[in-house]
Design a protein around this motif. Structure first.
Motif: not given
Length: 462
Positions: A306-311, A393-396, A408-410, A454-455
């Protein structure tokens, strides 16, 4: 003066990607300070790292305590003297000069809530007692009892810790001394900002006075306060500080992964930064995954995958994101029995050890590069598009530019992801993290299908 002028931040903060360094630990300084040894230029050990940080796309550095102290840096002895264990004025000037030469801004720790027992004015009280002209500088100082060190007086410390003597920031003489120190740091070293330690335990009008003082300096300073709990708007407001630490986001980032509960993170983001309703929309808070006071992100997460996802989240959400030295390769570290030393280890020779998980540094560099390349990630509004237990998911959006972030953290593919994008019309969106991967939007919906395990994806209209 109009409030918008009072609040105006230095423009660079919106584009900042920080590296946070704790110099006494990173440079392997001896503890405690003997106050007798000649200066040793341990700060020079950081110089070989500057190009490495630049390659990570870092453009601002927050330096933990660098001024003379008794032990860990937050027990100041002299605000006008570089800590001899780190070097002298010339050593700090070399470091700041090297950072500025690479286009990096420099923020230093301003520890103004308290001092150490070796602080020169407090030593005068220890020697002269009630005859000391500095007895009014310290909060709660009374000469009707003994403290645990055997002095014939008592005083307030930070959270009751008598090693950290609380300054009386209401005293004009104390404020003049601290403000003079800030002016000295600006003139001698050319610093670009202050991180106010323990800001959530200080008199708010002190910050008003500091802000007013800093408006008269030769260069604008970014003023950021360390705030653990509370409404950040008490501190970050017109005529006071520009920002605070964002501990609410820090907690939500790691615990939402550990609990498989992105609803927690989504709630924090909606409360804080959602377009049109977030409490702190428009503020550029200081965001982070770990720091010198909390367990390393690689030790907090139950699963390193999960570390790359967190960053990815950290770098694509509102705020000024910060790395803590060593965490770019997955440095482990836990506070043990109140001992912070495991969180503040010496830096090895660059480039440092292998990544854990593999490819972490490359991923962080990519995320930072995306942030620099797309203004919408630095200044854009945030809008939630989808939240599930392990998908978010979110929009900027900023003007005509929009980016969609989906994670997706699963550890298995997600259910199909179909995102509402009113007004998007028909077209193609490209994944900026996976060149060539394209998705279609039709009828105001962006169809991503099943997200792999995890992507994360960062999507832009093709």
């Amino acid at each position: 003066m109009p409030s918008e002028t009072l609040l105006a931040e230095p423009a660079w903060i919106h584009d900042a990607v920080f590296m946070h360094v704790y110099p006494l630990g990173a440079c392997d300084a001896l503890m405690p300070n003997d106050f007798q040894s000649p200066p040793v230029a341990r700060l020079d050990r950081l110089l070989p790292w500057l190009d490495v940080w630049a390659a990570l796309r870092v453009n601002a550095v927050y330096l933990g305590p660098v001024f003379e102290s008794s032990s860990h840096g937050y027990d100041t002895a002299d605000y006008f003297q570089v800590d001899r264990r780190l070097g002298d004025d010339a050593a700090l000037a070399r470091l700041v000069g090297g950072l500025h030469a690479r286009g990096m801004k420099v923020v230093v720790d301003a520890v103004f809530h308290h001092v150490g027992r070796d602080f020169w004015a407090f030593k005068d009280v220890r020697e002269k007692g009630q005859a000391s002209p500095y007895r009014s500088w310290f909060t709660g100082l009374r000469f009707d009892a003994k403290n645990r060190f055997g002095d014939p007086f008592v005083y307030q410390g930070w959270h009751g810790v008598e090693d950290l003597v609380k300054l009386d920031l209401r005293q004009d003489a104390v404020r003049r001394h601290l403000f003079d120190a800030v002016a000295h740091w600006v003139k001698r070293f050319g610093i670009d900002g202050l991180r106010l330690d323990a800001a959530d335990d200080m008199d708010l009008d002190f910050f008003d006075g500091l802000h007013a003082f800093c408006r008269g300096l030769e260069r604008p300073l970014w003023l950021m306060g360390e705030v653990i709990h509370g409404d950040y708007r008490q501190w970050a407001r017109p005529g006071r500080l520009h920002a605070t630490t964002d501990y609410a986001l820090w907690k939500a980032l790691w615990s939402s992964h550990n609990d498989r509960n992105y609803f927690e993170l989504a709630h924090t983001l909606k409360r804080q930064v959602a377009a049109g309703e977030g409490m702190y929309e428009g503020l550029t808070l200081y965001t982070f995954a770990d720091n010198h006071d909390v367990n390393r992100a690689a030790s907090l997460l139950k699963e390193l995958r999960h570390l790359p996802l967190l960053y990815l989240l950290l770098f694509t959400l509102p705020g000024a994101p910060s790395l803590y030295y060593g965490s770019e390769w997955g440095q482990q570290g836990r506070k043990e029995g109140g001992n912070d030393r495991p969180l503040r280890p010496p830096l090895p020779e660059p480039p440092g050890p292998p990544d854990s998980p593999p490819g972490l540094r490359a991923a962080i560099t990519r995320f930072a590069a995306l942030r620099h390349q797309h203004e919408v990630l630095r200044r854009g509004r945030y809008r939630e598009l989808l939240v599930r237990s392990e998908q978010l998911a979110y929009l900027r959006e900023l003007g005509s530019e929009s980016l969609v972030v989906a994670v997706n953290a699963a550890d298995k593919p997600s259910e199909p992801v179909d995102l509402p994008l009113p007004g998007a019309g028909e077209g193609e969106w490209v994944d900026l993290l996976e060149s060539g991967r394209r998705f279609s939007s039709r009828g105001g919906r962006l169809q991503l299908g099943a997200l792999p395990p995890t992507v994360g994806r960062v999507l832009r209209r093709a």
